[in-house]
Design a protein around this motif. Structure first.
Motif, PDB file in Angstrom:
ATOM      1  N   THR A  42      30.430 -50.067  -5.371  1.00 49.82           N
ATOM      2  CA  THR A  42      30.046 -49.341  -6.588  1.00 49.82           C
ATOM      3  C   THR A  42      29.527 -47.949  -6.247  1.00 49.82           C
ATOM      4  O   THR A  42      29.860 -46.963  -6.911  1.00 49.82           O
ATOM      5  CB  THR A  42      28.984 -50.140  -7.382  1.00 49.82           C
ATOM      6  OG1 THR A  42      29.398 -51.501  -7.478  1.00 49.82           O
ATOM      7  CG2 THR A  42      28.820 -49.572  -8.784  1.00 49.82           C
ATOM      8  N   GLU A  62      35.382 -53.400 -13.603  1.00 48.85           N
ATOM      9  CA  GLU A  62      34.294 -53.933 -12.786  1.00 48.85           C
ATOM     10  C   GLU A  62      34.284 -55.453 -12.819  1.00 48.85           C
ATOM     11  O   GLU A  62      34.146 -56.040 -13.894  1.00 48.85           O
ATOM     12  CB  GLU A  62      32.951 -53.430 -13.330  1.00 48.85           C
ATOM     13  CG  GLU A  62      32.518 -52.075 -12.834  1.00 48.85           C
ATOM     14  CD  GLU A  62      32.242 -52.074 -11.342  1.00 48.85           C
ATOM     15  OE1 GLU A  62      32.011 -53.151 -10.767  1.00 48.85           O
ATOM     16  OE2 GLU A  62      32.263 -50.985 -10.751  1.00 48.85           O
ATOM     17  N   ASP A  70      27.029 -52.840 -13.027  1.00 48.95           N
ATOM     18  CA  ASP A  70      27.905 -51.912 -12.316  1.00 48.95           C
ATOM     19  C   ASP A  70      28.703 -51.049 -13.289  1.00 48.95           C
ATOM     20  O   ASP A  70      28.889 -49.854 -13.055  1.00 48.95           O
ATOM     21  CB  ASP A  70      28.827 -52.665 -11.345  1.00 48.95           C
ATOM     22  CG  ASP A  70      28.084 -53.089 -10.076  1.00 48.95           C
ATOM     23  OD1 ASP A  70      26.874 -52.807  -9.983  1.00 48.95           O
ATOM     24  OD2 ASP A  70      28.719 -53.688  -9.188  1.00 48.95           O
ATOM     25  N   GLU A 115      37.205 -52.861  -9.122  1.00 48.10           N
ATOM     26  CA  GLU A 115      36.197 -53.337  -8.173  1.00 48.10           C
ATOM     27  C   GLU A 115      36.141 -54.848  -8.273  1.00 48.10           C
ATOM     28  O   GLU A 115      35.666 -55.416  -9.254  1.00 48.10           O
ATOM     29  CB  GLU A 115      34.820 -52.723  -8.448  1.00 48.10           C
ATOM     30  CG  GLU A 115      33.810 -53.202  -7.400  1.00 48.10           C
ATOM     31  CD  GLU A 115      32.394 -52.704  -7.600  1.00 48.10           C
ATOM     32  OE1 GLU A 115      32.201 -51.617  -8.166  1.00 48.10           O
ATOM     33  OE2 GLU A 115      31.473 -53.428  -7.163  1.00 48.10           O
TER      34      GLU A 115
HETATM   35 MG    MG Z   1      29.455 -53.557  -7.308  1.00 44.56          MG
END
Ligand code: MG
Ligand code: ZN
Length: 221
Positions: A42, A62, A70, A115
């Motif tokens: 992140t 995320e 995040d 992510e």
């Molecule tokens: Mg993260």
């Protein structure tokens, strides 16, 4: 059990193929960031957004088991983000990514950063329709991780070795780590960076710009 697992993966691969085809048509570069929890994914994405927007439109999916912390950090850094909570799940799958893409609707030329949930095991198996997997390791982990988790190394095109600003305080041999990764995947590229201090980021941005220019980078998996 093995058959069930195969069916899950086959279904995932079909959806991932669809995502990859759609994003290629839209000229959107999707990168799947994978790492253990706490390697700095992140923080790295916050830094990329701060340094490369508005040259590059960046959007983020995320993945975390819980909270939208995040996604909030990514929005504060200046990019659109969708948070996917996996609950008891330990990885993102292609159907979650497909839904998030529908919500984000990334414009042509955008970088779509995914992510993944912090986990070096099953994210290696689940294709999310990305062009490349970017493996983030950090020097606060063991330098033998590439040997212990070879599947994720084999599935990745770039190794970002993060937190090199902490090298004076930890026992970590960066050459050994990169050498072990190369043994598992001779085609993996490696960069040493500090997302907080800025070391090596110019090289990372060069790599990102090259991928954005030629999004059909070869998948090694
Ligand atoms: Mg993260
Ligand atoms: Zn999992």
């Amino acid at each position: 059990m093995v058959t069930l697992e195969r069916k899950v993966l086959e279904k995932n691969d079909r959806i991932a193929l669809e995502i990859r085809r759609e994003l290629r048509e839209r000229r959107v570069l999707a990168l799947n960031f994978v790492s253990s929890p706490g390697a700095g994914k992140t923080t790295l994405l916050e830094r990329i957004i701060q340094d490369l927007s508005p040259e590059l439109t960046i959007q983020v999916i995320e993945g975390d088991q819980a909270t939208d912390r995040d996604a909030q950090r990514i929005r504060s850094a200046g990019a659109r983000a969708v948070q996917v909570n996996t609950g008891a799940g330990c990885h993102l799958d292609a159907s979650m990514v497909a839904r998030a893409i529908e919500e984000l609707d990334p414009p042509g030329g955008a970088l779509l950063a995914i992510e993944n949930v912090g986990n070096l095991v099953c994210p290696a198996l689940f294709d999310l329709g990305e062009v490349c997997k970017v493996l983030v390791l950090s020097v606060t982990e063991g330098d033998d991780k590439p040997a212990k988790y070879p599947h994720i190394v084999r599935a990745s095109q770039l190794l970002v070795l993060n937190k090199i600003d902490l090298l004076p305080y930890v026992l970590f041999d960066t050459d050994r780590c990169i050498e072990l990764a190369g043994k598992v995947n001779p085609r993996i590229q490696s960069l040493r960076v500090s997302a907080t201090r800025g070391d090596g980021l110019a090289d990372l941005y060069r790599w990102l710009r090259a991928q954005a220019a030629h999004p059909e980078c070869e998948r090694s998996s």
